[in-house]
Design a protein around this motif. Structure first.
Motif, PDB file in Angstrom:
ATOM      1  N   PHE A   1       0.802  -1.226   0.000  1.00  0.00           N
ATOM      2  CA  PHE A   1       0.000   0.000   0.000  1.00  0.00           C
ATOM      3  C   PHE A   1       0.833   1.274   0.000  1.00  0.00           C
ATOM      4  CE2 PHE A   1      -2.510  -3.283   2.199  1.00  0.00           C
ATOM      5  CZ  PHE A   1      -3.549  -3.385   1.293  1.00  0.00           C
ATOM      6  N   GLY A   2       2.151   1.140   0.051  1.00  0.00           N
ATOM      7  CA  GLY A   2       3.009   2.301  -0.044  1.00  0.00           C
ATOM      8  C   GLY A   2       3.196   3.041   1.271  1.00  0.00           C
ATOM      9  N   ASP A   3       4.221   3.899   1.295  1.00  0.00           N
ATOM     10  CA  ASP A   3       4.505   4.723   2.471  1.00  0.00           C
ATOM     11  C   ASP A   3       5.166   6.003   1.990  1.00  0.00           C
ATOM     12  OD1 ASP A   3       4.770   5.668   5.000  1.00  0.00           O
ATOM     13  OD2 ASP A   3       6.258   4.209   5.662  1.00  0.00           O
ATOM     14  N   ILE A   4       4.383   6.852   1.351  1.00  0.00           N
ATOM     15  CA  ILE A   4       4.918   8.057   0.731  1.00  0.00           C
ATOM     16  C   ILE A   4       5.492   9.024   1.755  1.00  0.00           C
ATOM     17  CG2 ILE A   4       2.715   9.285   0.749  1.00  0.00           C
ATOM     18  CD1 ILE A   4       3.470  10.428  -1.995  1.00  0.00           C
ATOM     19  N   LEU A   5       5.013   8.968   2.980  1.00  0.00           N
ATOM     20  CA  LEU A   5       5.504   9.879   4.010  1.00  0.00           C
ATOM     21  C   LEU A   5       6.901   9.499   4.487  1.00  0.00           C
ATOM     22  CD1 LEU A   5       2.246  10.381   6.114  1.00  0.00           C
ATOM     23  CD2 LEU A   5       3.208  11.880   4.360  1.00  0.00           C
ATOM     24  N   ALA A   6       7.375   8.317   4.103  1.00  0.00           N
ATOM     25  CA  ALA A   6       8.720   7.884   4.496  1.00  0.00           C
ATOM     26  C   ALA A   6       9.741   8.062   3.378  1.00  0.00           C
ATOM     27  CB  ALA A   6       8.687   6.416   4.934  1.00  0.00           C
ATOM     28  N   VAL A   7       9.383   8.796   2.332  1.00  0.00           N
ATOM     29  CA  VAL A   7      10.290   8.992   1.201  1.00  0.00           C
ATOM     30  C   VAL A   7      11.502   9.810   1.638  1.00  0.00           C
ATOM     31  CG1 VAL A   7      10.524  10.155  -1.022  1.00  0.00           C
ATOM     32  CG2 VAL A   7       8.494   8.800  -0.535  1.00  0.00           C
ATOM     33  N   SER A   8      12.687   9.313   1.306  1.00  0.00           N
ATOM     34  CA  SER A   8      13.931  10.007   1.647  1.00  0.00           C
ATOM     35  C   SER A   8      14.417  10.836   0.462  1.00  0.00           C
ATOM     36  CB  SER A   8      15.000   8.987   2.032  1.00  0.00           C
ATOM     37  OG  SER A   8      15.338   8.179   0.903  1.00  0.00           O
ATOM     38  N   ARG A   9      15.499  11.561   0.669  1.00  0.00           N
ATOM     39  CA  ARG A   9      16.069  12.330  -0.438  1.00  0.00           C
ATOM     40  C   ARG A   9      16.539  11.416  -1.556  1.00  0.00           C
ATOM     41  NH1 ARG A   9      19.664  17.372   1.923  1.00  0.00           N
ATOM     42  NH2 ARG A   9      18.098  18.222   3.346  1.00  0.00           N
ATOM     43  N   ALA A  10      17.129  10.285  -1.193  1.00  0.00           N
ATOM     44  CA  ALA A  10      17.577   9.325  -2.212  1.00  0.00           C
ATOM     45  C   ALA A  10      16.384   8.777  -2.995  1.00  0.00           C
ATOM     46  CB  ALA A  10      18.348   8.184  -1.550  1.00  0.00           C
ATOM     47  N   ASP A  11      15.309   8.449  -2.288  1.00  0.00           N
ATOM     48  CA  ASP A  11      14.093   7.979  -2.959  1.00  0.00           C
ATOM     49  C   ASP A  11      13.556   9.037  -3.912  1.00  0.00           C
ATOM     50  OD1 ASP A  11      14.067   5.556  -1.547  1.00  0.00           O
ATOM     51  OD2 ASP A  11      12.974   6.460   0.124  1.00  0.00           O
ATOM     52  N   LEU A  12      13.619  10.281  -3.476  1.00  0.00           N
ATOM     53  CA  LEU A  12      13.137  11.395  -4.294  1.00  0.00           C
ATOM     54  C   LEU A  12      13.903  11.468  -5.610  1.00  0.00           C
ATOM     55  CD1 LEU A  12      11.015  13.647  -4.060  1.00  0.00           C
ATOM     56  CD2 LEU A  12      12.808  15.125  -3.130  1.00  0.00           C
ATOM     57  N   GLY A  13      15.217  11.291  -5.537  1.00  0.00           N
ATOM     58  CA  GLY A  13      16.032  11.308  -6.758  1.00  0.00           C
ATOM     59  C   GLY A  13      15.692  10.155  -7.687  1.00  0.00           C
ATOM     60  N   ILE A  14      15.460   8.971  -7.109  1.00  0.00           N
ATOM     61  CA  ILE A  14      15.122   7.798  -7.921  1.00  0.00           C
ATOM     62  C   ILE A  14      13.763   7.983  -8.598  1.00  0.00           C
ATOM     63  CG2 ILE A  14      14.508   5.352  -7.799  1.00  0.00           C
ATOM     64  CD1 ILE A  14      16.634   5.068  -5.603  1.00  0.00           C
TER      65      ILE A  14
END
Length: 261
Positions: A116-129
């Motif tokens: 179901f996802g966890d968009i609130l746990a997105v990190s800076r690295a995830d953001l770049g990906i």
């Protein structure tokens, strides 16, 4: 600014809609909704294998999603009915993914976060990906836009014009696989198909041209992200399902207006 988790979540969602808007339009036009489900279900197998082999979840998910995309493209080209192929592969991939997760010794991962996802746990690295993958998908769609449109409208006419419908189909399924891989952490495997389809279906109510539908789907997806994050914070609900629920609400509202010819 990027130290704020809510800002990162909104930016990640906005980046994802750059891919899901135009890509979801093709999914709606080609009636490939089941393909999104099949690829998303395969992503769970990729998550399990990633933890088992100790590699990046994005890399493992992308590898399995690409394998699914290539398999579907190959089998559909041999005359197999697309819905039958996708039905078999979707449920098989999900079953093998859950079995693999149960067999990995010492694995203590809550699969619901990947379902179901966890968009609130997105990190800076995830953001770049996410932004890198979304921009890559968008560039591929812009590059092949006319060919994809021609093959979508009529494959025979596209072939007569010198295009190879199989190549266009392959571009599309590979783009879908990459989108599923980069979105697995944001909305999860079970909700990505909804984010692909629902905003595009909403935009279809008002669009006069393919380009305006793609832009409208992108805008609708972005609005759904913002409203979903607000609802999640306001009512303490899961972010991924809240985003899809807001997208569904926008679609329902769009039905009030007569569809443009």
């Amino acid at each position: 600014m990027l130290d704020d988790f809510l800002t990162r979540a909104a930016l990640a969602g906005a980046g994802l809609t750059l891919a899901t808007g135009p890509l979801g339009s093709f999914v709606v036009w080609r009636r490939m909704a089941y393909f999104g489900d099949a690829t998303a279900h395969a992503a769970i197998l990729g998550v399990a294998l990633s933890f088992g082999f100790g590699i990046s979840v994005y890399a493992g998910t992308l590898a399995v999603a690409l394998g699914m995309a290539l398999t579907v493209a190959q089998l559909s080209g041999r005359g197999h009915a697309m819905d039958t192929v996708l039905g078999v592969l979707a449920h098989s991939a999900l079953a093998f993914g859950l079995i693999a997760a149960s067999l990995i010794s010492g694995l203590r991962v809550d699969l619901s976060a990947w379902l179901f996802g966890d968009i609130l746990a997105v990190s800076r690295a995830d953001l770049g990906i996410v932004w890198g993958g979304a921009l890559l998908v968008l560039a591929a769609l812009v590059w092949r836009w006319q060919g994809l449109l021609a093959a979508t409208v009529n494959e025979e006419l596209a072939q007569a014009s010198g295009l190879n419908p199989r190549t266009e189909r392959l571009v599309l399924v590979l783009a879908l696989a990459l989108t599923v891989a980069v979105s697995i952490k944001i909305v999860g495997a079970l909700l990505i198909a909804a984010l692909l389809i629902v905003p595009a279906a909403t935009a279809r109510q008002f669009a006069r041209t393919p380009e305006t539908m793609a832009l409208g789907a992108t805008a609708t997806g972005a609005v759904s992200i913002v409203l979903g994050l607000w609802a999640s914070m306001r009512f303490d609900t899961p972010a991924g399902p809240s985003i899809v629920a807001m997208a569904a609400a926008l679609f329902t509202a769009s039905l009030i207006f007569p569809r443009r010819a």
